[in-house]
Design a protein around this motif. Structure first.
Motif, PDB file in Angstrom:
ATOM      1  N   GLY A 129      29.072  36.085  -7.388  1.00 36.24           N
ATOM      2  CA  GLY A 129      30.149  35.467  -6.625  1.00 36.24           C
ATOM      3  C   GLY A 129      29.876  35.352  -5.134  1.00 36.24           C
ATOM      4  N   ARG A 130      28.688  35.737  -4.675  1.00 40.05           N
ATOM      5  CA  ARG A 130      28.389  35.680  -3.242  1.00 40.05           C
ATOM      6  C   ARG A 130      26.939  35.240  -3.029  1.00 40.05           C
ATOM      7  NH1 ARG A 130      26.413  39.179   0.702  1.00 40.05           N
ATOM      8  NH2 ARG A 130      27.308  38.878   2.784  1.00 40.05           N
ATOM      9  N   ALA A 131      26.776  34.115  -2.328  1.00 37.48           N
ATOM     10  CA  ALA A 131      25.438  33.598  -2.074  1.00 37.48           C
ATOM     11  C   ALA A 131      24.783  34.385  -0.945  1.00 37.48           C
ATOM     12  CB  ALA A 131      25.510  32.116  -1.711  1.00 37.48           C
ATOM     13  N   ARG A 132      23.547  34.801  -1.165  1.00 38.43           N
ATOM     14  CA  ARG A 132      22.813  35.525  -0.130  1.00 38.43           C
ATOM     15  C   ARG A 132      22.345  34.564   0.971  1.00 38.43           C
ATOM     16  NH1 ARG A 132      18.091  37.879  -3.528  1.00 38.43           N
ATOM     17  NH2 ARG A 132      18.457  35.904  -4.611  1.00 38.43           N
ATOM     18  N   PRO A 133      22.288  35.026   2.212  1.00 37.77           N
ATOM     19  CA  PRO A 133      21.794  34.155   3.292  1.00 37.77           C
ATOM     20  C   PRO A 133      20.322  33.838   3.118  1.00 37.77           C
ATOM     21  CG  PRO A 133      22.067  36.416   4.071  1.00 37.77           C
ATOM     22  CD  PRO A 133      22.661  36.367   2.699  1.00 37.77           C
ATOM     23  N   ILE A 134      19.916  32.714   3.667  1.00 37.38           N
ATOM     24  CA  ILE A 134      18.516  32.287   3.596  1.00 37.38           C
ATOM     25  C   ILE A 134      17.886  32.452   4.977  1.00 37.38           C
ATOM     26  CG2 ILE A 134      16.960  30.349   3.187  1.00 37.38           C
ATOM     27  CD1 ILE A 134      19.019  29.204   1.259  1.00 37.38           C
ATOM     28  N   LEU A 135      16.776  33.163   5.017  1.00 35.07           N
ATOM     29  CA  LEU A 135      16.039  33.357   6.260  1.00 35.07           C
ATOM     30  C   LEU A 135      14.961  32.278   6.350  1.00 35.07           C
ATOM     31  CD1 LEU A 135      15.559  35.131   8.770  1.00 35.07           C
ATOM     32  CD2 LEU A 135      13.940  36.462   7.410  1.00 35.07           C
ATOM     33  N   VAL A 136      14.988  31.531   7.442  1.00 32.35           N
ATOM     34  CA  VAL A 136      14.063  30.403   7.611  1.00 32.35           C
ATOM     35  C   VAL A 136      13.214  30.625   8.853  1.00 32.35           C
ATOM     36  CG1 VAL A 136      13.848  27.913   7.949  1.00 32.35           C
ATOM     37  CG2 VAL A 136      15.688  28.834   6.515  1.00 32.35           C
ATOM     38  N   ARG A 137      11.897  30.540   8.677  1.00 31.51           N
ATOM     39  CA  ARG A 137      10.980  30.578   9.813  1.00 31.51           C
ATOM     40  C   ARG A 137      10.433  29.175  10.028  1.00 31.51           C
ATOM     41  NH1 ARG A 137       5.382  34.125  10.730  1.00 31.51           N
ATOM     42  NH2 ARG A 137       4.971  33.297  12.833  1.00 31.51           N
ATOM     43  N   PHE A 138      10.583  28.684  11.241  1.00 33.37           N
ATOM     44  CA  PHE A 138      10.186  27.322  11.559  1.00 33.37           C
ATOM     45  C   PHE A 138       8.727  27.272  12.017  1.00 33.37           C
ATOM     46  CE2 PHE A 138      14.717  27.397  11.798  1.00 33.37           C
ATOM     47  CZ  PHE A 138      15.140  26.146  11.389  1.00 33.37           C
ATOM     48  N   ALA A 139       8.062  26.180  11.663  1.00 32.20           N
ATOM     49  CA  ALA A 139       6.682  25.985  12.093  1.00 32.20           C
ATOM     50  C   ALA A 139       6.616  25.552  13.547  1.00 32.20           C
ATOM     51  CB  ALA A 139       5.994  24.943  11.201  1.00 32.20           C
ATOM     52  N   ASP A 140       7.694  24.940  14.029  1.00 30.50           N
ATOM     53  CA  ASP A 140       7.742  24.433  15.402  1.00 30.50           C
ATOM     54  C   ASP A 140       9.010  24.959  16.083  1.00 30.50           C
ATOM     55  OD1 ASP A 140       7.748  23.036  17.766  1.00 30.50           O
ATOM     56  OD2 ASP A 140       7.287  21.098  16.874  1.00 30.50           O
ATOM     57  N   MET A 141       8.853  25.626  17.211  1.00 32.27           N
ATOM     58  CA  MET A 141      10.007  26.168  17.921  1.00 32.27           C
ATOM     59  C   MET A 141      10.933  25.064  18.433  1.00 32.27           C
ATOM     60  SD  MET A 141      10.401  29.441  17.980  1.00 32.27           S
ATOM     61  CE  MET A 141      11.451  29.649  19.411  1.00 32.27           C
ATOM     62  N   ARG A 142      10.379  23.892  18.681  1.00 31.13           N
ATOM     63  CA  ARG A 142      11.223  22.789  19.151  1.00 31.13           C
ATOM     64  C   ARG A 142      12.215  22.373  18.068  1.00 31.13           C
ATOM     65  NH1 ARG A 142       6.491  18.844  21.090  1.00 31.13           N
ATOM     66  NH2 ARG A 142       5.702  19.708  19.126  1.00 31.13           N
ATOM     67  N   LEU A 143      11.772  22.345  16.805  1.00 29.93           N
ATOM     68  CA  LEU A 143      12.673  22.021  15.711  1.00 29.93           C
ATOM     69  C   LEU A 143      13.729  23.111  15.549  1.00 29.93           C
ATOM     70  CD1 LEU A 143      13.589  20.360  13.293  1.00 29.93           C
ATOM     71  CD2 LEU A 143      11.842  21.528  11.906  1.00 29.93           C
ATOM     72  N   LYS A 144      13.309  24.365  15.673  1.00 30.07           N
ATOM     73  CA  LYS A 144      14.252  25.484  15.576  1.00 30.07           C
ATOM     74  C   LYS A 144      15.332  25.362  16.650  1.00 30.07           C
ATOM     75  CE  LYS A 144      15.534  29.898  16.816  1.00 30.07           C
ATOM     76  NZ  LYS A 144      15.858  30.510  18.119  1.00 30.07           N
ATOM     77  N   SER A 145      14.945  25.041  17.877  1.00 25.85           N
ATOM     78  CA  SER A 145      15.909  24.890  18.970  1.00 25.85           C
ATOM     79  C   SER A 145      16.848  23.721  18.715  1.00 25.85           C
ATOM     80  CB  SER A 145      15.161  24.679  20.293  1.00 25.85           C
ATOM     81  OG  SER A 145      14.359  25.795  20.598  1.00 25.85           O
ATOM     82  N   LEU A 146      16.328  22.639  18.161  1.00 27.28           N
ATOM     83  CA  LEU A 146      17.154  21.465  17.871  1.00 27.28           C
ATOM     84  C   LEU A 146      18.169  21.774  16.779  1.00 27.28           C
ATOM     85  CD1 LEU A 146      17.691  18.492  18.477  1.00 27.28           C
ATOM     86  CD2 LEU A 146      15.936  17.887  16.793  1.00 27.28           C
ATOM     87  N   VAL A 147      17.738  22.496  15.746  1.00 22.39           N
ATOM     88  CA  VAL A 147      18.656  22.905  14.677  1.00 22.39           C
ATOM     89  C   VAL A 147      19.761  23.791  15.248  1.00 22.39           C
ATOM     90  CG1 VAL A 147      18.867  24.290  12.576  1.00 22.39           C
ATOM     91  CG2 VAL A 147      16.966  22.691  12.824  1.00 22.39           C
ATOM     92  N   TRP A 148      19.387  24.692  16.139  1.00 25.85           N
ATOM     93  CA  TRP A 148      20.379  25.599  16.733  1.00 25.85           C
ATOM     94  C   TRP A 148      21.384  24.819  17.599  1.00 25.85           C
ATOM     95  CZ3 TRP A 148      22.427  29.938  15.760  1.00 25.85           C
ATOM     96  CH2 TRP A 148      23.131  30.655  16.732  1.00 25.85           C
ATOM     97  N   GLN A 149      20.899  23.805  18.302  1.00 29.43           N
ATOM     98  CA  GLN A 149      21.788  22.999  19.138  1.00 29.43           C
ATOM     99  C   GLN A 149      22.801  22.213  18.302  1.00 29.43           C
ATOM    100  OE1 GLN A 149      19.339  20.495  21.625  1.00 29.43           O
ATOM    101  NE2 GLN A 149      18.269  22.230  22.556  1.00 29.43           N
ATOM    102  N   LYS A 150      22.381  21.807  17.100  1.00 29.72           N
ATOM    103  CA  LYS A 150      23.243  20.964  16.271  1.00 29.72           C
ATOM    104  C   LYS A 150      23.983  21.748  15.185  1.00 29.72           C
ATOM    105  CE  LYS A 150      20.879  16.570  16.924  1.00 29.72           C
ATOM    106  NZ  LYS A 150      20.491  15.304  16.267  1.00 29.72           N
ATOM    107  N   LYS A 151      24.002  23.072  15.296  1.00 30.25           N
ATOM    108  CA  LYS A 151      24.618  23.891  14.253  1.00 30.25           C
ATOM    109  C   LYS A 151      26.108  23.624  14.093  1.00 30.25           C
ATOM    110  CE  LYS A 151      25.582  27.916  17.219  1.00 30.25           C
ATOM    111  NZ  LYS A 151      25.279  27.205  18.485  1.00 30.25           N
ATOM    112  N   THR A 152      26.761  23.115  15.153  1.00 31.33           N
ATOM    113  CA  THR A 152      28.200  22.839  15.064  1.00 31.33           C
ATOM    114  C   THR A 152      28.499  21.722  14.066  1.00 31.33           C
ATOM    115  OG1 THR A 152      27.979  21.378  16.985  1.00 31.33           O
ATOM    116  CG2 THR A 152      28.685  23.628  17.403  1.00 31.33           C
TER     117      THR A 152
END
Length: 285
Positions: A129-152
């Motif tokens: 009844g509860r989905a576990r969180p997914i840990l994601v490591r990005f190959a490019d920090m720029r993509l990680k930053s962009l994902v974080w900016q658009k999380k809303t």
């Protein structure tokens, strides 16, 4: 910053001095020719106590410094990761495909493929009844930053994106949210920020460090719920006497606290009992 070898050396020095002093005390107590007086033993014990407490304080400060450094290094490594929460979990799921779909379709970030991620996996043990969180490591920090900016963009969906904080920082974040509310707390690059009622934005770590350096702190939130209700009256009076409270004031406290009774009425019956602890209940309304 204290190193592991310095902390180990401090511990060895402390153990050596403690064992040496204890052996000295034991020898003097067992010696039939000992003329040690209570006064001399008291002075030696006081010196031994100050030395031991000083060494323990040094040891605590070294461990604290090492812990802070370890936390900084661990957070530096964790900056490459993000946590995706609320992603439905299936036995035969393709986690990389699920994350790629969220990033491209929900966050509207193009040109994202399986190669954009170095690692994707669930955290923790499966629970019904509860989905576990997914840990994601990005190959490019720029993509990680962009994902974080658009999380809303995940608002209104079952998905949520958060930083992969260290246990220490996660605890700070949890406590800050309890104190200031979810909308007034956020994290950025592993740092925890709060928005005060004055509108000022403050980093939580800066507040803690300021307190450690004995600087003026605008706000301290401490929960003392029911703390005074556990105070034993006899212990309190003994402590006041030890602190050299004047006899007049001590008698006043004693008269106020001792001999108190409380009554509990059940239907037509009334039960009484002595009040042995608690202060809040005794204060006048």
């Amino acid at each position: 910053m204290a190193s592991y070898s310095e902390i180990a050396e401090t511990q060895k020095s402390l153990e050596k001095s403690v064992n040496k002093m204890l052996s000295k005390f034991e020898a003097r107590m067992k010696s039939p020719a000992s003329r040690a007086t209570v006064s001399s033993l008291s002075e030696e014990f006081s010196s031994f106590k100050d030395h031991t407490l000083g060494m323990l304080k040094l040891l605590r400060s070294q461990i604290s410094a090492l812990s802070k450094t370890q936390d900084i290094l661990e957070m530096r490594h964790r900056r490459k990761y993000l946590l995706f929460k609320g992603v439905p979990e299936d036995p035969g799921e393709n986690i990389v495909s699920s994350i790629t779909s969220i990033v491209t379709e929900r966050l509207k970030i193009p040109d994202v493929s399986a190669d954009s991620f170095k690692a994707c996996h669930r955290l923790g043990k499966p629970s019904e009844g509860r989905a576990r969180p997914i840990l994601v490591r990005f190959a490019d920090m720029r993509l990680k930053s962009l994902v974080w900016q658009k999380k809303t963009a995940c608002k209104g969906s079952t998905f949520a994106i958060s930083e992969f904080l260290t246990p220490h920082r996660q605890e700070l974040f949890t406590q800050a949210r309890k104190a200031f509310g979810m909308k007034s707390c956020w994290s950025l690059d592993g740092n925890i920020f709060v928005k005060l009622s004055s509108g000022v934005r403050e980093r939580v770590e800066d507040i803690r460090r300021g307190m450690e350096n004995q600087m003026v702190t605008v706000l301290i939130l401490v929960d003392f719920s029911n703390a005074f209700n556990t105070v034993d009256h006899e212990i309190l009076l003994a402590l006041l006497e030890h602190l050299n409270v004047s006899p007049c004031a001590l008698n006043w406290f004693s008269a106020y606290l001792c001999g108190r009774q409380q009554a509990l009425q059940k239907s037509q019956a009334t039960e009484t009992g002595k009040v042995k602890d608690g202060i809040c209940a005794l204060l006048p309304a």
